[in-house]
Design a protein around this motif. Sequence first.
Motif, PDB file in Angstrom:
ATOM      1  N   PHE A 208      25.829  -5.314  12.084  1.00  0.00           N
ATOM      2  CA  PHE A 208      25.121  -4.416  11.168  1.00  0.00           C
ATOM      3  C   PHE A 208      23.652  -4.838  11.034  1.00  0.00           C
ATOM      4  CE2 PHE A 208      23.817  -3.100   6.845  1.00  0.00           C
ATOM      5  CZ  PHE A 208      23.886  -1.729   7.035  1.00  0.00           C
ATOM      6  N   ALA A 209      23.390  -6.129  10.932  1.00  0.00           N
ATOM      7  CA  ALA A 209      22.006  -6.609  10.825  1.00  0.00           C
ATOM      8  C   ALA A 209      21.200  -6.209  12.063  1.00  0.00           C
ATOM      9  CB  ALA A 209      21.979  -8.119  10.633  1.00  0.00           C
ATOM     10  N   THR A 210      21.828  -6.257  13.227  1.00  0.00           N
ATOM     11  CA  THR A 210      21.158  -5.833  14.452  1.00  0.00           C
ATOM     12  C   THR A 210      20.833  -4.345  14.402  1.00  0.00           C
ATOM     13  OG1 THR A 210      22.301  -7.535  15.713  1.00  0.00           O
ATOM     14  CG2 THR A 210      21.365  -5.717  16.971  1.00  0.00           C
ATOM     15  N   GLU A 211      21.767  -3.529  13.899  1.00  0.00           N
ATOM     16  CA  GLU A 211      21.535  -2.082  13.770  1.00  0.00           C
ATOM     17  C   GLU A 211      20.398  -1.797  12.801  1.00  0.00           C
ATOM     18  OE1 GLU A 211      25.338  -0.480  12.629  1.00  0.00           O
ATOM     19  OE2 GLU A 211      26.260  -1.025  14.541  1.00  0.00           O
ATOM     20  N   VAL A 212      20.360  -2.531  11.696  1.00  0.00           N
ATOM     21  CA  VAL A 212      19.294  -2.347  10.707  1.00  0.00           C
ATOM     22  C   VAL A 212      17.944  -2.732  11.315  1.00  0.00           C
ATOM     23  CG1 VAL A 212      18.380  -3.165   8.486  1.00  0.00           C
ATOM     24  CG2 VAL A 212      20.811  -2.612   8.716  1.00  0.00           C
ATOM     25  N   ALA A 213      17.902  -3.844  12.022  1.00  0.00           N
ATOM     26  CA  ALA A 213      16.657  -4.278  12.666  1.00  0.00           C
ATOM     27  C   ALA A 213      16.193  -3.243  13.689  1.00  0.00           C
ATOM     28  CB  ALA A 213      16.845  -5.638  13.328  1.00  0.00           C
ATOM     29  N   ASP A 214      17.132  -2.689  14.458  1.00  0.00           N
ATOM     30  CA  ASP A 214      16.770  -1.652  15.425  1.00  0.00           C
ATOM     31  C   ASP A 214      16.159  -0.443  14.715  1.00  0.00           C
ATOM     32  OD1 ASP A 214      17.727  -3.238  17.471  1.00  0.00           O
ATOM     33  OD2 ASP A 214      19.629  -2.152  17.696  1.00  0.00           O
ATOM     34  N   GLU A 215      16.719  -0.090  13.576  1.00  0.00           N
ATOM     35  CA  GLU A 215      16.209   1.053  12.809  1.00  0.00           C
ATOM     36  C   GLU A 215      14.800   0.772  12.272  1.00  0.00           C
ATOM     37  OE1 GLU A 215      16.268   4.887  11.309  1.00  0.00           O
ATOM     38  OE2 GLU A 215      17.762   3.957  12.598  1.00  0.00           O
ATOM     39  N   ILE A 216      14.583  -0.406  11.708  1.00  0.00           N
ATOM     40  CA  ILE A 216      13.246  -0.722  11.187  1.00  0.00           C
ATOM     41  C   ILE A 216      12.242  -0.859  12.324  1.00  0.00           C
ATOM     42  CG2 ILE A 216      13.366  -3.248  11.031  1.00  0.00           C
ATOM     43  CD1 ILE A 216      11.918  -0.998   8.307  1.00  0.00           C
ATOM     44  N   ASN A 217      12.698  -1.263  13.506  1.00  0.00           N
ATOM     45  CA  ASN A 217      11.800  -1.323  14.659  1.00  0.00           C
ATOM     46  C   ASN A 217      11.291   0.063  15.026  1.00  0.00           C
ATOM     47  OD1 ASN A 217      11.986  -4.103  14.903  1.00  0.00           O
ATOM     48  ND2 ASN A 217      13.617  -4.031  16.420  1.00  0.00           N
ATOM     49  N   VAL A 218      12.149   1.062  14.925  1.00  0.00           N
ATOM     50  CA  VAL A 218      11.736   2.443  15.209  1.00  0.00           C
ATOM     51  C   VAL A 218      10.786   2.940  14.122  1.00  0.00           C
ATOM     52  CG1 VAL A 218      12.554   4.833  15.400  1.00  0.00           C
ATOM     53  CG2 VAL A 218      13.816   2.995  16.526  1.00  0.00           C
ATOM     54  N   VAL A 219      11.185   2.765  12.870  1.00  0.00           N
ATOM     55  CA  VAL A 219      10.376   3.233  11.735  1.00  0.00           C
ATOM     56  C   VAL A 219       9.052   2.470  11.677  1.00  0.00           C
ATOM     57  CG1 VAL A 219      10.287   3.349   9.209  1.00  0.00           C
ATOM     58  CG2 VAL A 219      12.392   3.932  10.403  1.00  0.00           C
ATOM     59  N   GLY A 220       9.116   1.161  11.875  1.00  0.00           N
ATOM     60  CA  GLY A 220       7.923   0.329  11.780  1.00  0.00           C
ATOM     61  C   GLY A 220       6.919   0.541  12.893  1.00  0.00           C
ATOM     62  N   ALA A 221       7.342   1.159  13.984  1.00  0.00           N
ATOM     63  CA  ALA A 221       6.432   1.433  15.090  1.00  0.00           C
ATOM     64  C   ALA A 221       5.440   2.547  14.754  1.00  0.00           C
ATOM     65  CB  ALA A 221       7.218   1.801  16.347  1.00  0.00           C
ATOM     66  N   ALA A 222       5.750   3.343  13.737  1.00  0.00           N
ATOM     67  CA  ALA A 222       4.861   4.447  13.346  1.00  0.00           C
ATOM     68  C   ALA A 222       3.544   3.893  12.823  1.00  0.00           C
ATOM     69  CB  ALA A 222       5.533   5.303  12.277  1.00  0.00           C
ATOM     70  N   ALA A 223       2.459   4.512  13.233  1.00  0.00           N
ATOM     71  CA  ALA A 223       1.133   4.067  12.809  1.00  0.00           C
ATOM     72  C   ALA A 223       0.942   4.224  11.301  1.00  0.00           C
ATOM     73  CB  ALA A 223       0.068   4.848  13.559  1.00  0.00           C
ATOM     74  N   ALA A 224       1.666   5.166  10.684  1.00  0.00           N
ATOM     75  CA  ALA A 224       1.527   5.411   9.247  1.00  0.00           C
ATOM     76  C   ALA A 224       2.039   4.243   8.408  1.00  0.00           C
ATOM     77  CB  ALA A 224       2.267   6.684   8.851  1.00  0.00           C
TER      78      ALA A 224
ATOM     79  N   PRO B 170       0.814  -1.216   0.000  1.00  0.00           N
ATOM     80  CA  PRO B 170       0.000   0.000   0.000  1.00  0.00           C
ATOM     81  C   PRO B 170       0.850   1.269   0.000  1.00  0.00           C
ATOM     82  CG  PRO B 170       0.008  -0.997   2.176  1.00  0.00           C
ATOM     83  CD  PRO B 170       0.755  -1.933   1.261  1.00  0.00           C
ATOM     84  N   HIS B 171       0.184   2.391  -0.263  1.00  0.00           N
ATOM     85  CA  HIS B 171       0.823   3.702  -0.193  1.00  0.00           C
ATOM     86  C   HIS B 171       1.465   3.857   1.188  1.00  0.00           C
ATOM     87  CE1 HIS B 171       1.523   7.933  -0.970  1.00  0.00           C
ATOM     88  NE2 HIS B 171       0.994   8.207   0.207  1.00  0.00           N
ATOM     89  N   ASP B 172       2.669   4.382   1.209  1.00  0.00           N
ATOM     90  CA  ASP B 172       3.475   4.557   2.422  1.00  0.00           C
ATOM     91  C   ASP B 172       3.953   3.240   3.026  1.00  0.00           C
ATOM     92  OD1 ASP B 172       3.569   7.304   2.338  1.00  0.00           O
ATOM     93  OD2 ASP B 172       1.916   7.594   3.749  1.00  0.00           O
ATOM     94  N   GLY B 173       3.786   2.135   2.314  1.00  0.00           N
ATOM     95  CA  GLY B 173       4.362   0.868   2.761  1.00  0.00           C
ATOM     96  C   GLY B 173       5.878   0.961   2.685  1.00  0.00           C
ATOM     97  N   MET B 174       6.556   0.202   3.520  1.00  0.00           N
ATOM     98  CA  MET B 174       8.012   0.260   3.612  1.00  0.00           C
ATOM     99  C   MET B 174       8.624  -0.998   3.020  1.00  0.00           C
ATOM    100  SD  MET B 174      10.661   2.036   4.781  1.00  0.00           S
ATOM    101  CE  MET B 174       9.865   3.254   5.787  1.00  0.00           C
ATOM    102  N   VAL B 175       9.745  -0.809   2.300  1.00  0.00           N
ATOM    103  CA  VAL B 175      10.529  -1.926   1.792  1.00  0.00           C
ATOM    104  C   VAL B 175      11.919  -1.806   2.397  1.00  0.00           C
ATOM    105  CG1 VAL B 175      11.519  -3.052  -0.240  1.00  0.00           C
ATOM    106  CG2 VAL B 175       9.256  -1.999  -0.398  1.00  0.00           C
TER     107      VAL B 175
END
Length: 149
Positions: A81-97, A10-15
Amino acid sequence: MAVNKDLKLPHDGMVLVSDGRKALFLKNQGDDVFPNYQVERVLTAGENPQTRDMETGKPGIRGERHTIAQTDWHDLAERKFATEVADEINVVGAAAAIKAIVVAAPPRTLAQLRSHFSDAVKQKILAEVNKDLTKHPVFEIEQHLTGRA
């Protein structure tokens, strides 16, 4: 989960496209019918020299029972690095948008990422792709994930 022509981000979906050294965070600025992936953020690992260049001394006593395994610094750096990336997506993915996330990574990296995803991110994952797409341009990533050539 296999990617096919039915993948509708969907629109605003993340890859998230990642390997052990680079991660691309893409956002769908289009819709589920006409996707338009745009780069939101790029993370890169620091310099990661060859393991042989990082050794500081002899590996230890070599014998039947006293062998000390050589540390694979390259592997450790990729795991970190994979742990850092996962931490980043955890922050971004927490957004309701962010309603849906697609993750593309080589199998080993994907396993590392998966082990560090938050429950909120796991619930939003629409598809996982066992493939390294980090060296592809964005339009090819889009084509690969949507099955459009």
